[in-house]
Design a protein around this motif. Structure first.
Motif, PDB file in Angstrom:
ATOM      1  N   ARG A  82      31.096 -46.379   3.666  1.00 10.43           N
ATOM      2  CA  ARG A  82      29.955 -46.894   4.432  1.00 10.43           C
ATOM      3  C   ARG A  82      30.354 -48.040   5.370  1.00 10.43           C
ATOM      4  O   ARG A  82      29.717 -48.229   6.401  1.00 10.43           O
ATOM      5  CB  ARG A  82      28.797 -47.262   3.493  1.00 10.43           C
ATOM      6  CG  ARG A  82      29.087 -48.315   2.472  1.00 10.43           C
ATOM      7  CD  ARG A  82      27.986 -48.386   1.403  1.00 10.43           C
ATOM      8  NE  ARG A  82      28.225 -47.433   0.310  1.00 10.43           N
ATOM      9  CZ  ARG A  82      27.551 -47.439  -0.832  1.00 10.43           C
ATOM     10  NH1 ARG A  82      26.590 -48.322  -1.034  1.00 10.43           N
ATOM     11  NH2 ARG A  82      27.827 -46.563  -1.779  1.00 10.43           N
ATOM     12  N   PHE A 120      32.937 -39.140   1.016  1.00  6.77           N
ATOM     13  CA  PHE A 120      31.528 -38.898   0.686  1.00  6.77           C
ATOM     14  C   PHE A 120      30.876 -40.063  -0.063  1.00  6.77           C
ATOM     15  O   PHE A 120      30.189 -39.873  -1.058  1.00  6.77           O
ATOM     16  CB  PHE A 120      31.371 -37.588  -0.101  1.00  6.77           C
ATOM     17  CG  PHE A 120      31.877 -36.387   0.648  1.00  6.77           C
ATOM     18  CD1 PHE A 120      31.295 -36.010   1.851  1.00  6.77           C
ATOM     19  CD2 PHE A 120      32.952 -35.647   0.180  1.00  6.77           C
ATOM     20  CE1 PHE A 120      31.779 -34.920   2.574  1.00  6.77           C
ATOM     21  CE2 PHE A 120      33.446 -34.549   0.887  1.00  6.77           C
ATOM     22  CZ  PHE A 120      32.855 -34.175   2.085  1.00  6.77           C
ATOM     23  N   ASP A 121      31.159 -41.279   0.418  1.00  5.78           N
ATOM     24  CA  ASP A 121      30.489 -42.457  -0.122  1.00  5.78           C
ATOM     25  C   ASP A 121      28.996 -42.328   0.198  1.00  5.78           C
ATOM     26  O   ASP A 121      28.141 -42.741  -0.584  1.00  5.78           O
ATOM     27  CB  ASP A 121      31.101 -43.694   0.545  1.00  5.78           C
ATOM     28  CG  ASP A 121      30.574 -45.001   0.007  1.00  5.78           C
ATOM     29  OD1 ASP A 121      30.156 -45.032  -1.161  1.00  5.78           O
ATOM     30  OD2 ASP A 121      30.569 -45.988   0.765  1.00  5.78           O
ATOM     31  N   LEU A 122      28.701 -41.741   1.366  1.00  6.21           N
ATOM     32  CA  LEU A 122      27.332 -41.398   1.759  1.00  6.21           C
ATOM     33  C   LEU A 122      27.330 -39.907   2.067  1.00  6.21           C
ATOM     34  O   LEU A 122      28.386 -39.298   2.151  1.00  6.21           O
ATOM     35  CB  LEU A 122      26.923 -42.143   3.036  1.00  6.21           C
ATOM     36  CG  LEU A 122      27.085 -43.658   3.082  1.00  6.21           C
ATOM     37  CD1 LEU A 122      26.688 -44.164   4.469  1.00  6.21           C
ATOM     38  CD2 LEU A 122      26.210 -44.325   2.022  1.00  6.21           C
ATOM     39  N   GLU A 123      26.166 -39.323   2.258  1.00  2.56           N
ATOM     40  CA  GLU A 123      26.106 -37.986   2.858  1.00  2.56           C
ATOM     41  C   GLU A 123      25.074 -38.025   3.986  1.00  2.56           C
ATOM     42  O   GLU A 123      24.499 -39.077   4.262  1.00  2.56           O
ATOM     43  CB  GLU A 123      25.850 -36.872   1.841  1.00  2.56           C
ATOM     44  CG  GLU A 123      25.040 -37.189   0.630  1.00  2.56           C
ATOM     45  CD  GLU A 123      23.640 -37.617   0.843  1.00  2.56           C
ATOM     46  OE1 GLU A 123      23.146 -37.532   1.981  1.00  2.56           O
ATOM     47  OE2 GLU A 123      23.026 -38.060  -0.142  1.00  2.56           O
ATOM     48  N   GLN A 126      21.732 -40.006   3.586  1.00  2.00           N
ATOM     49  CA  GLN A 126      21.933 -41.454   3.457  1.00  2.00           C
ATOM     50  C   GLN A 126      22.476 -42.050   4.750  1.00  2.00           C
ATOM     51  O   GLN A 126      22.102 -43.167   5.136  1.00  2.00           O
ATOM     52  CB  GLN A 126      22.884 -41.726   2.290  1.00  2.00           C
ATOM     53  CG  GLN A 126      22.292 -41.304   0.947  1.00  2.00           C
ATOM     54  CD  GLN A 126      23.342 -41.229  -0.149  1.00  2.00           C
ATOM     55  OE1 GLN A 126      24.546 -41.171   0.118  1.00  2.00           O
ATOM     56  NE2 GLN A 126      22.893 -41.227  -1.398  1.00  2.00           N
TER      57      GLN A 126
ATOM     58  N   LYS B 151      31.304 -32.297  -3.366  1.00  3.62           N
ATOM     59  CA  LYS B 151      31.369 -33.508  -2.556  1.00  3.62           C
ATOM     60  C   LYS B 151      30.740 -34.700  -3.275  1.00  3.62           C
ATOM     61  O   LYS B 151      30.701 -35.798  -2.727  1.00  3.62           O
ATOM     62  CB  LYS B 151      30.656 -33.274  -1.212  1.00  3.62           C
ATOM     63  CG  LYS B 151      31.337 -32.172  -0.389  1.00  3.62           C
ATOM     64  CD  LYS B 151      30.592 -31.824   0.880  1.00  3.62           C
ATOM     65  CE  LYS B 151      31.252 -30.611   1.528  1.00  3.62           C
ATOM     66  NZ  LYS B 151      30.446 -30.055   2.626  1.00  3.62           N
ATOM     67  N   GLY B 152      30.218 -34.466  -4.459  1.00  3.79           N
ATOM     68  CA  GLY B 152      29.601 -35.553  -5.204  1.00  3.79           C
ATOM     69  C   GLY B 152      28.431 -36.172  -4.465  1.00  3.79           C
ATOM     70  O   GLY B 152      28.167 -37.365  -4.593  1.00  3.79           O
ATOM     71  N   ILE B 153      27.703 -35.367  -3.693  1.00  2.00           N
ATOM     72  CA  ILE B 153      26.649 -35.951  -2.876  1.00  2.00           C
ATOM     73  C   ILE B 153      25.322 -36.014  -3.625  1.00  2.00           C
ATOM     74  O   ILE B 153      25.068 -35.227  -4.532  1.00  2.00           O
ATOM     75  CB  ILE B 153      26.484 -35.213  -1.529  1.00  2.00           C
ATOM     76  CG1 ILE B 153      26.091 -33.742  -1.724  1.00  2.00           C
ATOM     77  CG2 ILE B 153      27.780 -35.323  -0.725  1.00  2.00           C
ATOM     78  CD1 ILE B 153      25.835 -33.015  -0.412  1.00  2.00           C
ATOM     79  N   LEU B 154      24.500 -36.967  -3.224  1.00  2.00           N
ATOM     80  CA  LEU B 154      23.269 -37.226  -3.963  1.00  2.00           C
ATOM     81  C   LEU B 154      22.031 -36.589  -3.333  1.00  2.00           C
ATOM     82  O   LEU B 154      20.947 -36.646  -3.901  1.00  2.00           O
ATOM     83  CB  LEU B 154      23.054 -38.739  -4.093  1.00  2.00           C
ATOM     84  CG  LEU B 154      24.002 -39.411  -5.095  1.00  2.00           C
ATOM     85  CD1 LEU B 154      23.829 -40.917  -5.060  1.00  2.00           C
ATOM     86  CD2 LEU B 154      23.745 -38.887  -6.506  1.00  2.00           C
ATOM     87  N   ASN B 155      22.177 -36.045  -2.155  1.00  2.00           N
ATOM     88  CA  ASN B 155      21.043 -35.367  -1.522  1.00  2.00           C
ATOM     89  C   ASN B 155      21.537 -34.047  -0.926  1.00  2.00           C
ATOM     90  O   ASN B 155      21.787 -33.938   0.257  1.00  2.00           O
ATOM     91  CB  ASN B 155      20.428 -36.247  -0.428  1.00  2.00           C
ATOM     92  CG  ASN B 155      19.849 -37.555  -0.981  1.00  2.00           C
ATOM     93  OD1 ASN B 155      18.773 -37.562  -1.558  1.00  2.00           O
ATOM     94  ND2 ASN B 155      20.584 -38.635  -0.834  1.00  2.00           N
ATOM     95  N   ILE B 194      14.616 -39.276  -1.799  1.00  2.00           N
ATOM     96  CA  ILE B 194      15.972 -39.515  -1.285  1.00  2.00           C
ATOM     97  C   ILE B 194      16.692 -40.441  -2.263  1.00  2.00           C
ATOM     98  O   ILE B 194      16.228 -41.551  -2.532  1.00  2.00           O
ATOM     99  CB  ILE B 194      15.916 -40.142   0.126  1.00  2.00           C
ATOM    100  CG1 ILE B 194      15.293 -39.129   1.110  1.00  2.00           C
ATOM    101  CG2 ILE B 194      17.305 -40.579   0.579  1.00  2.00           C
ATOM    102  CD1 ILE B 194      15.097 -39.658   2.516  1.00  2.00           C
ATOM    103  N   LEU B 195      17.783 -39.954  -2.826  1.00  2.00           N
ATOM    104  CA  LEU B 195      18.546 -40.801  -3.736  1.00  2.00           C
ATOM    105  C   LEU B 195      19.415 -41.740  -2.901  1.00  2.00           C
ATOM    106  O   LEU B 195      20.100 -41.309  -1.970  1.00  2.00           O
ATOM    107  CB  LEU B 195      19.403 -39.953  -4.680  1.00  2.00           C
ATOM    108  CG  LEU B 195      18.606 -39.053  -5.651  1.00  2.00           C
ATOM    109  CD1 LEU B 195      19.538 -38.239  -6.538  1.00  2.00           C
ATOM    110  CD2 LEU B 195      17.664 -39.879  -6.530  1.00  2.00           C
ATOM    111  N   PRO B 197      22.324 -44.490  -1.707  1.00  2.00           N
ATOM    112  CA  PRO B 197      23.775 -44.512  -1.898  1.00  2.00           C
ATOM    113  C   PRO B 197      24.130 -45.146  -3.246  1.00  2.00           C
ATOM    114  O   PRO B 197      23.460 -46.074  -3.695  1.00  2.00           O
ATOM    115  CB  PRO B 197      24.278 -45.384  -0.743  1.00  2.00           C
ATOM    116  CG  PRO B 197      23.241 -45.230   0.319  1.00  2.00           C
ATOM    117  CD  PRO B 197      21.930 -45.060  -0.415  1.00  2.00           C
ATOM    118  N   ASN B 200      28.560 -48.531  -6.282  1.00  2.00           N
ATOM    119  CA  ASN B 200      29.893 -48.251  -6.820  1.00  2.00           C
ATOM    120  C   ASN B 200      30.459 -49.366  -7.684  1.00  2.00           C
ATOM    121  O   ASN B 200      31.537 -49.211  -8.243  1.00  2.00           O
ATOM    122  CB  ASN B 200      30.862 -47.908  -5.687  1.00  2.00           C
ATOM    123  CG  ASN B 200      30.574 -46.521  -5.132  1.00  2.00           C
ATOM    124  OD1 ASN B 200      30.797 -45.524  -5.801  1.00  2.00           O
ATOM    125  ND2 ASN B 200      30.042 -46.459  -3.923  1.00  2.00           N
TER     126      ASN B 200
END
Ligand code: SF4
Ligand code: SF4
Lengths: 294, 217
Positions: A82, A120-123, A126, B151-155, B194-195, B197, B200
Motif C-alpha cells: 500500500r 496483494f497487500d490490497l486488491e 481496497q 491471491k489472499g484477497i479479501l474482496n 467491503i473487508l 485492508p 499486518n
C-alpha cells in the motif's frame, strides 16, 4: 480532448491500450500510440500485464502524456504494497496523469517471474477506496496530503463471468468503493451484454464495453480456452473459419457488435492485443469517426 | 493440525553428510497424523538412509526416537544427553526450532512445513489457515480467503475465476465457494461488506504471553 471530457460531454468514449516495452526503448510504444492519435479519447497503459515484467506503467504514461495523449494508468496490486501503490499514484498525479484503472492483477505464477512473491497487500476494491481517500486529500493511514490528486477512477468487470452472481456482487462493491467508470472484459454476445447493462444501469457509473478484435478462428478458440470470462459464441467462430479474409471478418464483426451495443453503454475499450494498427479500421467500420484527441 | 511433508531423500542426505552419529527424531502429534513424522515414517526413513549409506559405502550410525511433541520443552528434555553429533528432525518447523535451541548440536529438518490444515480423506489435507493473527472466517462462512484464495484477497472473486476454478487452475475459487456458502446459509449480505485492508501488525507477533492479554497493540 480527454476521457473525462468525453464522459462529461456525454459522448460515446473510445479507448484502447498500449503495453510498455520489455526494456528501455519506448519508440515502438510511441509509434503504436501514434497510429491511434485522433481516434481515441485515452490510452490505457498496462501494468506488468499477465505478470510479465516490463517498463513501469507510470513511466510509460509520462511518455504518452508528453506526446499529447491522455493516458489511463492501470494499477495492479500484485507487485506493490500500500505504500508503494500510493507513492506511485501521487507520482502519476504530479505528472498530470488523471485517469486510473484499479485492478487486482494476475498472479505472478502465470507470468515470467513465477517464483516472485505476490504482494496483494490490497486488491482492486481496497485500492479503489485508497484512491478515493487520496482524492479527498488523505492517505490510507489518514494522514493529510500536501497537494492531492483528482483522479477519474475506473475499474473492470467481467459481464460473462462464470459464475456470474459473485462477479455482479463485486461490481456493486467496486461502485461503493468509488469506481466511476468501468471497462469490461471482452464481450461478443450483444444480448448477454445488454442483460448485464440492465443490471449495471442501477448504478450511476459509466460503462465502456470491452472488445478484442478476433483475427482468426484459432485465436477465438484460444481465448475461449485460456482467458477467463471470455466466451466467443460458436457462430462467430464459424464465420471466421469460413471467411477467406478472417481479419477483415473480425473487424466487421467487432464493428457490428459495437454498433449493436453502443446505445446501451457509454463507450468502447478496444484491446488490440498486438494489432493496434487494426483499431482505426474497426472505428471506421463502426462509424466512430469523430476525432477525439489532439 | 500442522501439515508437513517429507523432503526429497537427496536433500536430507546432503544435510546430514559429514555427521557420523545422527539421531532421527519423530513427532507423535501433527507430523504423525500428517503421515510424515510418526514411528512408521521415522523407521522408513532410517531404513532408506541405511540403504543409501550402504550403496555409497559411507558410514553413519542412525538412531531413532519419537517424541510425543517436539514443540514443547517437557517432551524434549530426554534428548539432552546422548551419543549423537547431529539431529534429523521429523517434526514441523516449530519442532526443529525448539530442538535446535535445546540440544546444542546441529539440527536438520527432514520435513517441509506446508500449512495449518484439515484432513480431507486418506492422506490428503486441505490448507485452512495461514495464522494471520486476525481471523475473518466469521465473515466468510468459514472459508479462509487468506489461505485458500491464491491471491489472499479479501474482496473477491478476481477476474481470473473460470467456471468456479481459480486462475491458477489448481483449486476451486475460494471466493466463489465463500459466496455460495454464504448464500446457502442465508447470509449473502455479508458479501456486500467491503473487508478493509488487513492489519499486518498481527503477522509480526513473534512471541505471545497469555498473561499480557490480547488487547495490547
Ligand atoms: S483469517 Fe487468518 S486466522 Fe482466520 S483462518 Fe484465515 S489465516 Fe487463519
Ligand atoms: S480465482 Fe478466486 S481463488 Fe483464485 S485468485 Fe481469484 S479470487 Fe482468489
Amino acid at each position: 480532448m480527454s476521457l473525462s471530457d468525453a464522459f462529461g460531454a456525454g459522448r460515446f468514449a473510445i479507448t484502447s491500450e498500449v503495453g510498455p516495452p520489455k526494456g528501455t526503448n519506448v519508440a515502438e510504444m510511441l509509434a503504436t500510440a501514434e497510429m491511434l492519435r485522433g481516434r481515441v479519447d485515452a490510452l490505457n497503459v498496462t501494468d506488468n500485464q499477465a505478470a510479465v515484467m516490463r517498463l513501469s506503467t507510470l513511466a510509460a504514461c509520462v511518455h504518452l502524456k508528453n506526446a499529447g495523449f491522455d493516458p489511463v494508468l492501470q494499477v495492479t496490486c500484485r507487485d506493490r504494497n500500500r505504500l508503494a501503490l500510493q507513492s506511485d499514484l501521487l507520482g502519476a498525479a504530479s505528472f498530470g496523469i488523471t485517469n486510473v484503472l484499479a485492478l487486482t492483477g494476475d498472479h505472478v505464477s502465470v507470468g515470467d517471474h513465477p517464483s516472485a512473491r505476490a504482494v496483494f497487500d490490497l486488491e482492486s476494491v481496497q485500492l479503489l477506496e485508497v484512491i478515493r481517500l487520496l482524492n479527498a486529500g488523505a492517505d490510507a493511514a489518514g494522514k493529510e496530503l500536501h497537494g492531492s490528486p483528482e483522479f477519474l477512477v475506473g475499474a473492470v468487470v467481467t459481464p460473462e463471468a462464470r459464475p456470474l452472481r459473485p462477479q455482479m456482487a463485486k461490481f456493486g462493491k467496486k461502485v461503493s468503493a468509488g469506481a466511476s467508470f468501468f471497462q469490461t472484459q471482452a464481450v461478443y454476445d450483444s444480448e448477454s451484454f445488454k442483460r448485464f447493462m440492465e443490471y449495471a444501469h442501477q448504478f450511476d457509473v459509466k460503462v465502456m464495453v470491452g472488445v478484442v478484435v478476433l483475427r482468426s478462428a484459432g485465436m477465438a478458440r484460444f481465448m475461449n480456452k485460456n482467458i477467463p470470462g471470455i466466451l466467443v459464441p460458436d457462430p462467430i467462430i464459424a464465420a471466421l473459419e469460413s471467411s477467406s479474409d478472417p481479419q477483415a471478418t473480425g473487424i466487421e464483426l467487432t464493428a457490428r457488435f459495437v454498433d449493436e451495443v453502443r446505445d446501451y453503454c457509454d463507450g468502447v475499450h478496444i484491446m488490440a492485443v498486438g494489432a493496434e494498427h487494426l483499431v482505426p479500421a474497426v472505428l471506421d467500420a463502426a462509424g466512430l469517426t469523430e476525432g477525439c484527441i489532439a | 493440525m500442522i501439515v508437513v511433508r517429507q523432503k526429497p531423500l537427496d536433500e536430507i542426505c546432503a544435510m546430514i553428510a559429514g555427521h557420523r552419529r545422527v539421531l532421527l527424531v519423530g513427532c507423535n502429534t501433527c507430523a504423525a497424523v500428517s503421515l510424515a513424522g510418526g514411528e512408521t515414517e521415522v523407521d522408513t526413513l532410517l531404513q532408506l538412509l541405511r540403504l543409501t549409506n550402504k550403496r555409497h559405502g559411507t558410514f553413519c550410525e542412525l538412531t531413532p526416537a519419537v517424541l510425543q511433541r517436539q514443540c514443547e520443552p517437557e517432551y524434549i528434555d530426554c534428548l539432552q544427553e546422548g551419543d549423537y553429533d547431529a539431529v534429523l528432525s521429523l517434526g514441523c518447523g516449530a519442532g526443529v526450532a525448539l530442538l535446535a535451541s535445546t540440544v546444542g548440536k546441529p539440527v536438520y529438518p527432514a520435513l517441509d512445513t506446508l500449512f495449518i490444515g484439515s484432513a480431507k480423506g486418506l492422506a490428503r489435507w486441505q490448507a485452512e489457515c495461514s495464522a494471520c493473527g486476525q481471523c475473518v472466517l466469521g465473515m466468510t462462512a468459514g472459508i479462509c480467503p487468506i489461505t485458500r484464495c491464491a491471491k489472499g484477497i479479501l474482496n473477491g472473486p478476481c477476474g481470473g475465476v473460470s467456471d468456479g476454478t481459480c486462475e491458477l487452475g489448481d483449486r476451486p475459487c475460494a471466493w466463489v465457494e465463500i459466496y455460495e456458502r454464504l448464500d446457502s446459509l442465508g447470509c449473502a449480505e455479508n458479501f456486500d461488506t467491503i473487508l478493509a485492508p488487513k492489519d499486518n501488525t498481527t503477522r509480526q507477533i513473534c512471541e505471545w504471553d497469555m498473561s499480557e492479554g490480547c488487547d495490547e497493540k
